[in-house]
Design a protein around this motif. Sequence first.
Motif, short mmCIF file in Angstrom:
data_model
loop_
_atom_site.label_atom_id
_atom_site.label_comp_id
_atom_site.label_asym_id
_atom_site.label_seq_id
_atom_site.Cartn_x
_atom_site.Cartn_y
_atom_site.Cartn_z
N ASP A 96 0.83 -1.19 0.00
CA ASP A 96 0.00 0.00 0.00
C ASP A 96 0.87 1.25 0.00
OD1 ASP A 96 -2.55 1.41 0.18
OD2 ASP A 96 -1.95 1.85 2.25
N ALA A 97 1.90 1.27 0.83
CA ALA A 97 2.78 2.43 0.92
C ALA A 97 3.55 2.67 -0.37
CB ALA A 97 3.76 2.26 2.09
N CYS A 98 4.07 1.59 -0.97
CA CYS A 98 4.90 1.70 -2.17
C CYS A 98 4.07 1.70 -3.45
CB CYS A 98 5.91 0.57 -2.22
SG CYS A 98 7.12 0.63 -0.88
N ARG A 99 2.79 1.42 -3.31
CA ARG A 99 1.86 1.41 -4.45
C ARG A 99 2.22 0.38 -5.50
NH1 ARG A 99 1.46 7.92 -4.49
NH2 ARG A 99 0.51 8.08 -2.44
N CYS A 100 2.72 -0.77 -5.02
CA CYS A 100 2.98 -1.90 -5.91
C CYS A 100 3.01 -3.19 -5.08
CB CYS A 100 4.29 -1.73 -6.68
SG CYS A 100 5.78 -1.70 -5.67
N ALA A 101 2.69 -4.29 -5.73
CA ALA A 101 2.70 -5.59 -5.06
C ALA A 101 4.10 -5.91 -4.54
CB ALA A 101 2.23 -6.68 -6.02
N GLN A 102 4.16 -6.64 -3.47
CA GLN A 102 5.42 -7.05 -2.84
C GLN A 102 5.58 -8.56 -2.95
OE1 GLN A 102 7.47 -4.49 -1.04
NE2 GLN A 102 6.14 -3.41 -2.48
N GLU A 103 6.79 -9.01 -3.21
CA GLU A 103 7.08 -10.44 -3.21
C GLU A 103 7.42 -10.84 -1.78
OE1 GLU A 103 10.90 -12.55 -4.77
OE2 GLU A 103 9.45 -12.42 -6.43
N LEU A 104 6.91 -11.97 -1.34
CA LEU A 104 7.15 -12.46 0.02
C LEU A 104 7.83 -13.82 -0.05
CD1 LEU A 104 6.64 -12.01 3.10
CD2 LEU A 104 4.51 -13.31 2.77
N ARG A 105 8.94 -13.93 0.64
CA ARG A 105 9.69 -15.20 0.71
C ARG A 105 10.09 -15.46 2.15
NH1 ARG A 105 12.37 -17.03 -4.26
NH2 ARG A 105 11.72 -15.70 -5.95
N VAL A 106 10.11 -16.73 2.53
CA VAL A 106 10.52 -17.09 3.89
C VAL A 106 11.96 -17.58 3.86
CG1 VAL A 106 9.63 -19.46 3.76
CG2 VAL A 106 9.86 -18.34 5.97
N PHE A 107 12.75 -17.18 4.85
CA PHE A 107 14.10 -17.69 4.99
C PHE A 107 14.04 -19.04 5.69
CE2 PHE A 107 15.15 -13.20 4.58
CZ PHE A 107 16.28 -13.24 3.80
N GLY A 108 14.97 -19.93 5.35
CA GLY A 108 15.08 -21.18 6.07
C GLY A 108 15.56 -20.90 7.49
N ASP A 109 15.13 -21.72 8.42
CA ASP A 109 15.53 -21.53 9.80
C ASP A 109 17.02 -21.76 9.97
OD1 ASP A 109 13.01 -20.87 10.80
OD2 ASP A 109 12.47 -22.97 11.04
N ASP A 110 17.65 -20.92 10.80
CA ASP A 110 19.06 -21.06 11.14
C ASP A 110 19.15 -22.01 12.33
OD1 ASP A 110 21.69 -20.86 11.93
OD2 ASP A 110 21.69 -18.67 12.08
#
Length: 113
Positions: A96-110
């Motif tokens: 909403d703030a950037c006015r474009c869709a965001q890609e979401l990725r999860v990091f593997g657990d350390d």
Amino acid sequence: MSKYLISFPSAAMRVGEDELAAVGDAARAVVREAKDAGVWVFGGGIDESVPPVLVDREGRVTDGTYPQTTRIEGGYAVIEVPTREAAVCWAARLADACRCAQELRVFGDDPDS
């Protein structure tokens, strides 16, 4: 808790010059909220004026990058939240703030953390 990468390429943010200040203000407001909520890990934008280099294990530097990553640019944020749903909520706020869709990725657990 898991860490998530929220990102977008520069070309995705299609706003006019007259809107850039408002977009920047809105994005910084979300970042402040994430910091206040204790979920902010790191964030920033890639300096696209500095070309990437590859560094090998001996420390030799070569101009360029891997062919599959020639277009890494834009904005990045790393957050740490208890659920994917929480990560989606923060990604939506940044979208909403950037006015474009965001890609979401999860990091593997350390395993050492």
